[in-house]
Design a protein around this motif. Structure first.
Motif, PDB file in Angstrom:
ATOM      1  N   LEU A 116      -3.881  -2.894   4.075  1.00  0.00           N
ATOM      2  CA  LEU A 116      -3.513  -3.600   2.848  1.00  0.00           C
ATOM      3  C   LEU A 116      -4.098  -2.954   1.594  1.00  0.00           C
ATOM      4  O   LEU A 116      -3.403  -2.793   0.588  1.00  0.00           O
ATOM      5  CB  LEU A 116      -3.952  -5.060   2.935  1.00  0.00           C
ATOM      6  N   ARG A 118      -4.850   0.017   0.920  1.00  0.00           N
ATOM      7  CA  ARG A 118      -4.305   1.315   0.509  1.00  0.00           C
ATOM      8  C   ARG A 118      -3.213   1.151  -0.559  1.00  0.00           C
ATOM      9  O   ARG A 118      -2.983   2.059  -1.344  1.00  0.00           O
ATOM     10  CB  ARG A 118      -3.779   2.085   1.711  1.00  0.00           C
ATOM     11  N   TYR A 119      -2.575  -0.022  -0.593  1.00  0.00           N
ATOM     12  CA  TYR A 119      -1.523  -0.249  -1.593  1.00  0.00           C
ATOM     13  C   TYR A 119      -2.067  -0.243  -3.017  1.00  0.00           C
ATOM     14  O   TYR A 119      -1.320  -0.007  -3.960  1.00  0.00           O
ATOM     15  CB  TYR A 119      -0.802  -1.579  -1.323  1.00  0.00           C
ATOM     16  N   VAL A 120      -3.348  -0.536  -3.152  1.00  0.00           N
ATOM     17  CA  VAL A 120      -3.975  -0.550  -4.482  1.00  0.00           C
ATOM     18  C   VAL A 120      -5.072   0.518  -4.570  1.00  0.00           C
ATOM     19  O   VAL A 120      -5.959   0.448  -5.428  1.00  0.00           O
ATOM     20  CB  VAL A 120      -4.520  -1.952  -4.848  1.00  0.00           C
ATOM     21  N   GLU A 121      -4.998   1.495  -3.672  1.00  0.00           N
ATOM     22  CA  GLU A 121      -5.942   2.613  -3.632  1.00  0.00           C
ATOM     23  C   GLU A 121      -7.391   2.140  -3.565  1.00  0.00           C
ATOM     24  O   GLU A 121      -8.285   2.722  -4.174  1.00  0.00           O
ATOM     25  CB  GLU A 121      -5.702   3.564  -4.806  1.00  0.00           C
ATOM     26  N   LEU A 141       5.354  -4.017  -6.235  1.00  0.00           N
ATOM     27  CA  LEU A 141       4.375  -3.756  -5.185  1.00  0.00           C
ATOM     28  C   LEU A 141       4.411  -4.837  -4.109  1.00  0.00           C
ATOM     29  O   LEU A 141       4.374  -4.531  -2.912  1.00  0.00           O
ATOM     30  CB  LEU A 141       2.968  -3.646  -5.780  1.00  0.00           C
ATOM     31  N   SER A 142       4.503  -6.110  -4.508  1.00  0.00           N
ATOM     32  CA  SER A 142       4.552  -7.163  -3.485  1.00  0.00           C
ATOM     33  C   SER A 142       5.834  -7.055  -2.659  1.00  0.00           C
ATOM     34  O   SER A 142       5.834  -7.383  -1.469  1.00  0.00           O
ATOM     35  CB  SER A 142       4.402  -8.559  -4.103  1.00  0.00           C
ATOM     36  N   GLN A 144       7.215  -4.206  -1.834  1.00  0.00           N
ATOM     37  CA  GLN A 144       6.953  -3.110  -0.891  1.00  0.00           C
ATOM     38  C   GLN A 144       6.027  -3.564   0.232  1.00  0.00           C
ATOM     39  O   GLN A 144       6.263  -3.269   1.410  1.00  0.00           O
ATOM     40  CB  GLN A 144       6.346  -1.904  -1.615  1.00  0.00           C
ATOM     41  N   VAL A 145       4.954  -4.278  -0.122  1.00  0.00           N
ATOM     42  CA  VAL A 145       4.026  -4.767   0.899  1.00  0.00           C
ATOM     43  C   VAL A 145       4.762  -5.704   1.855  1.00  0.00           C
ATOM     44  O   VAL A 145       4.613  -5.614   3.078  1.00  0.00           O
ATOM     45  CB  VAL A 145       2.808  -5.465   0.260  1.00  0.00           C
ATOM     46  N   ASP A 148       6.947  -3.742   4.195  1.00  0.00           N
ATOM     47  CA  ASP A 148       6.175  -3.037   5.215  1.00  0.00           C
ATOM     48  C   ASP A 148       5.579  -3.997   6.247  1.00  0.00           C
ATOM     49  O   ASP A 148       5.505  -3.670   7.435  1.00  0.00           O
ATOM     50  CB  ASP A 148       5.078  -2.199   4.559  1.00  0.00           C
ATOM     51  N   THR A 162       3.792 -12.865  -0.495  1.00  0.00           N
ATOM     52  CA  THR A 162       2.907 -11.704  -0.469  1.00  0.00           C
ATOM     53  C   THR A 162       2.149 -11.553  -1.782  1.00  0.00           C
ATOM     54  O   THR A 162       0.956 -11.242  -1.784  1.00  0.00           O
ATOM     55  CB  THR A 162       3.704 -10.430  -0.133  1.00  0.00           C
TER      56      THR A 162
END
Length: 193
Positions: A116, A118-121, A141-142, A144-145, A148, A162
């Motif tokens: 999780l 990694r989506y926000v580095e 982004l939500s 995409q999460v 996935d 999400t």
């Protein structure tokens, strides 16, 4: 009285949740999974409803131990459907069992927390909203999460659920800039620090 995000109150349990939990970066994979499950149960309901039943959920779902829940079948579904202390929704209960299996696969491969974050580095996003009207119900982004997570086998994790989960777990700091919690939460590191 300190200024808070507009949604936080008036009940003491809601204020305490806002002030101590919501938006705090969560790094524990199992705790992240529990919050995602509870956000899925919230779909169509208010968060206060889930918050008031959270201890009942924890008891009914055996402490949200995914290794235990992943083994459940129809007998446990029927037991949970008869439990007045939780939200008795067959689809959400069955999704929790499915999600436990998906969690275990991700946990074994990459770890759910790293998956999780990694989506926000590894660092919480800081959008800096001043009013509740600015806070979106979902983001690119939500989406995409969510996509996935679904690809990994999760259910009840659409983009809005999400995004609420990402806010609650501190992947994004959506405390309003006028909220007394904003700066404190903004200073908290993600697991990438």
């Amino acid at each position: 009285m300190p200024e808070r995000c507009a949604w936080a109150g008036p009940e003491p349990i809601y204020i305490a949740y806002h002030d101590t939990e919501w938006g705090v970066p969560e790094h524990d994979g199992r705790a992240l999974w529990e919050k995602l499950v509870l956000d899925g149960f919230q779909a169509g309901l208010s968060w206060i409803t889930i918050l008031k039943k959270r201890d009942n959920f924890r008891s009914a779902f055996r402490g949200f131990d995914p290794a235990v829940i992943a083994e459940w079948g129809e007998n446990e579904v029927r037991r949970l459907l008869a439990d007045p202390g939780i939200i008795r929704h067959r689809g959400k209960i069955e999704a929790t069992i499915t999600n436990a299996r998906a969690f275990l696969e991700i946990e074994a491969k990459d770890g759910f927390s790293p998956f999780l974050w990694r989506y926000v580095e590894g660092q919480p996003l800081q959008p800096g909203y001043a009013t509740q009207a600015e806070v979106p119900p979902e983001t690119a982004l939500s989406k995409q999460v969510s996509k996935d997570l679904k690809k990994a086998g999760f259910r009840f994790c659409g983009p809005t659920i999400t995004y609420a989960f990402m806010e609650a777990c501190g992947l994004v700091n959506d405390h309003l800039t006028t909220c007394h919690c904003h700066d404190r939460v903004a200073a908290m590191p993600g697991p990438g620090t």
